[in-house]
Scaffold this motif. Structure first.
Motif, PDB file in Angstrom:
ATOM      1  N   HIS A 116       0.809  -1.223   0.000  1.00 39.45           N
ATOM      2  CA  HIS A 116       0.000   0.000   0.000  1.00 39.45           C
ATOM      3  C   HIS A 116       0.844   1.275   0.000  1.00 39.45           C
ATOM      4  CE1 HIS A 116       0.643  -0.354   4.360  1.00 39.45           C
ATOM      5  NE2 HIS A 116       0.332   0.927   4.441  1.00 39.45           N
ATOM      6  N   HIS A 117       2.166   1.123  -0.007  1.00 33.80           N
ATOM      7  CA  HIS A 117       3.066   2.275  -0.122  1.00 33.80           C
ATOM      8  C   HIS A 117       3.559   2.481  -1.551  1.00 33.80           C
ATOM      9  CE1 HIS A 117       3.603   3.253   4.147  1.00 33.80           C
ATOM     10  NE2 HIS A 117       3.510   1.944   4.367  1.00 33.80           N
ATOM     11  N   ASP A 167      -1.612  -6.299   3.955  1.00 33.28           N
ATOM     12  CA  ASP A 167      -1.865  -4.867   3.890  1.00 33.28           C
ATOM     13  C   ASP A 167      -3.287  -4.589   4.337  1.00 33.28           C
ATOM     14  OD1 ASP A 167       0.402  -3.260   2.291  1.00 33.28           O
ATOM     15  OD2 ASP A 167       0.252  -5.277   1.455  1.00 33.28           O
ATOM     16  N   CYS A 209      -6.920  -3.019   3.825  1.00 33.33           N
ATOM     17  CA  CYS A 209      -7.684  -2.895   2.582  1.00 33.33           C
ATOM     18  C   CYS A 209      -9.068  -2.320   2.843  1.00 33.33           C
ATOM     19  CB  CYS A 209      -7.778  -4.228   1.852  1.00 33.33           C
ATOM     20  SG  CYS A 209      -8.837  -5.462   2.621  1.00 33.33           S
ATOM     21  N   TYR A 210      -9.578  -1.671   1.826  1.00 34.68           N
ATOM     22  CA  TYR A 210     -10.955  -1.188   1.866  1.00 34.68           C
ATOM     23  C   TYR A 210     -11.894  -2.355   1.594  1.00 34.68           C
ATOM     24  CZ  TYR A 210      -9.103   3.553   1.682  1.00 34.68           C
ATOM     25  OH  TYR A 210      -8.444   4.724   1.967  1.00 34.68           O
ATOM     26  N   LEU A 249      -7.555   3.796   7.474  1.00 33.01           N
ATOM     27  CA  LEU A 249      -7.034   3.472   6.140  1.00 33.01           C
ATOM     28  C   LEU A 249      -6.772   4.744   5.332  1.00 33.01           C
ATOM     29  CD1 LEU A 249      -9.350   0.441   5.416  1.00 33.01           C
ATOM     30  CD2 LEU A 249      -6.863   0.340   5.709  1.00 33.01           C
ATOM     31  N   ASP A 275      -3.517   6.408   6.573  1.00 32.83           N
ATOM     32  CA  ASP A 275      -2.303   5.598   6.622  1.00 32.83           C
ATOM     33  C   ASP A 275      -1.164   6.355   5.931  1.00 32.83           C
ATOM     34  OD1 ASP A 275      -1.605   2.416   7.034  1.00 32.83           O
ATOM     35  OD2 ASP A 275      -0.391   3.362   5.472  1.00 32.83           O
ATOM     36  N   GLY A 277       0.808   5.032   3.919  1.00 36.58           N
ATOM     37  CA  GLY A 277       0.804   4.542   2.549  1.00 36.58           C
ATOM     38  C   GLY A 277      -0.305   5.222   1.762  1.00 36.58           C
ATOM     39  N   HIS A 315      -1.510   4.224  -1.167  1.00 34.49           N
ATOM     40  CA  HIS A 315      -2.103   3.344  -2.176  1.00 34.49           C
ATOM     41  C   HIS A 315      -2.847   2.170  -1.539  1.00 34.49           C
ATOM     42  CE1 HIS A 315       0.164   5.575  -5.178  1.00 34.49           C
ATOM     43  NE2 HIS A 315       1.189   5.479  -4.357  1.00 34.49           N
ATOM     44  N   VAL A 316      -3.640   2.467  -0.509  1.00 36.79           N
ATOM     45  CA  VAL A 316      -4.475   1.429   0.091  1.00 36.79           C
ATOM     46  C   VAL A 316      -5.514   1.028  -0.954  1.00 36.79           C
ATOM     47  CG1 VAL A 316      -6.091   0.867   1.950  1.00 36.79           C
ATOM     48  CG2 VAL A 316      -4.104   2.334   2.417  1.00 36.79           C
ATOM     49  N   ARG A 317      -5.711  -0.278  -1.117  1.00 33.93           N
ATOM     50  CA  ARG A 317      -6.585  -0.798  -2.165  1.00 33.93           C
ATOM     51  C   ARG A 317      -7.612  -1.755  -1.579  1.00 33.93           C
ATOM     52  NH1 ARG A 317      -1.083  -0.885  -3.732  1.00 33.93           N
ATOM     53  NH2 ARG A 317      -0.653   0.138  -5.721  1.00 33.93           N
ATOM     54  N   TYR A 346      -5.427  -5.706  -4.938  1.00 30.25           N
ATOM     55  CA  TYR A 346      -4.150  -6.332  -4.575  1.00 30.25           C
ATOM     56  C   TYR A 346      -3.967  -7.638  -5.345  1.00 30.25           C
ATOM     57  CZ  TYR A 346      -3.609  -3.230  -0.463  1.00 30.25           C
ATOM     58  OH  TYR A 346      -3.457  -2.159   0.377  1.00 30.25           O
TER      59      TYR A 346
END
Length: 194
Positions: free
Chosen positions: A103-104, A131, A133-134, A146, A149, A151, A153-155, A160
């Motif tokens: 997510h980074h 990681d 996640c949503y 989230l 965070d 990071g 690029h939380v997905r 992922y």
């Protein structure tokens, strides 16, 4: 808050207080088989505390781009911690772990990184990822954690998975809640090299 978490000891305290570190330990126990003498490369090892929870029989190497975290890990544990530039010389590995790393990294760079990870694994080797996640139905606090965070690029778990599948032929994705004290959803990936 984000700048405070750049300090290795405070980062670890936050991870333990929120139960995020315990979630990592549980996920490794539940989804990753670590055989005796396995070569394990831990990308994004941070301050290195995970080493206390891994079998003593593995050949562990921790990597991170954060020099204070590497210095902290070296001072408290062993000299098995290196900056990320040393990664090319450390393979081939049986297992690569990326706990709280994906997510980074933006999509294009992550796909390239995953290709390098795949090439660093022995045939049949495993990449283990974890990681936040949503997910549908998340509460306000969980979504806030989230969204805030470090990071960027939380997905979602399916996102992922899609990125992992661009580098690995065999990917399992597990979504787990209630692994930490604070409300949080984790995406746990297990990707196997051909």
């Amino acid at each position: 808050m984000k700048h405070v978490l750049e300090l290795p000891a405070l980062y670890q305290f936050y991870q333990e207080l929120g139960g995020f570190f315990g979630a990592r330990v549980t996920a490794i126990r539940d989804y990753l088989e670590l055989r005796p003498n396995a070569r394990v490369i831990d990308i994004g090892c941070g301050p290195g505390y995970i080493l206390r929870h891994l079998p003593a029989t593995i050949d562990y190497v921790g990597l991170d781009i954060d020099e204070p975290s590497i210095a902290f890990a070296r001072a408290r544990f062993e000299s098995r911690f290196f900056d990320a530039d040393a990664a090319r010389e450390l393979g081939p590995a049986d297992v690569v772990m990326m706990n709280g790393v994906m997510h980074h990294i933006g999509d294009d760079d992550l796909v390239a990184t995953l290709g390098h990870v795949r090439n660093a694994l022995k045939p049949g080797g495993v990449l283990f990822t974890l990681d936040g996640c949503y997910a549908p139905g998340q509460g306000r606090l969980e979504k806030w954690l989230l969204d805030n965070d470090r990071g960027l690029h939380v997905r979602r778990a399916d996102e992922y998975r899609h990125l992992l599948e661009q580098a690995f032929p065999d990917v399992e994705m597990h979504v787990r809640n209630k692994l930490s004290r604070l409300p949080y959803t984790f995406a746990i990936g297990v990707a196997k090299a051909a």
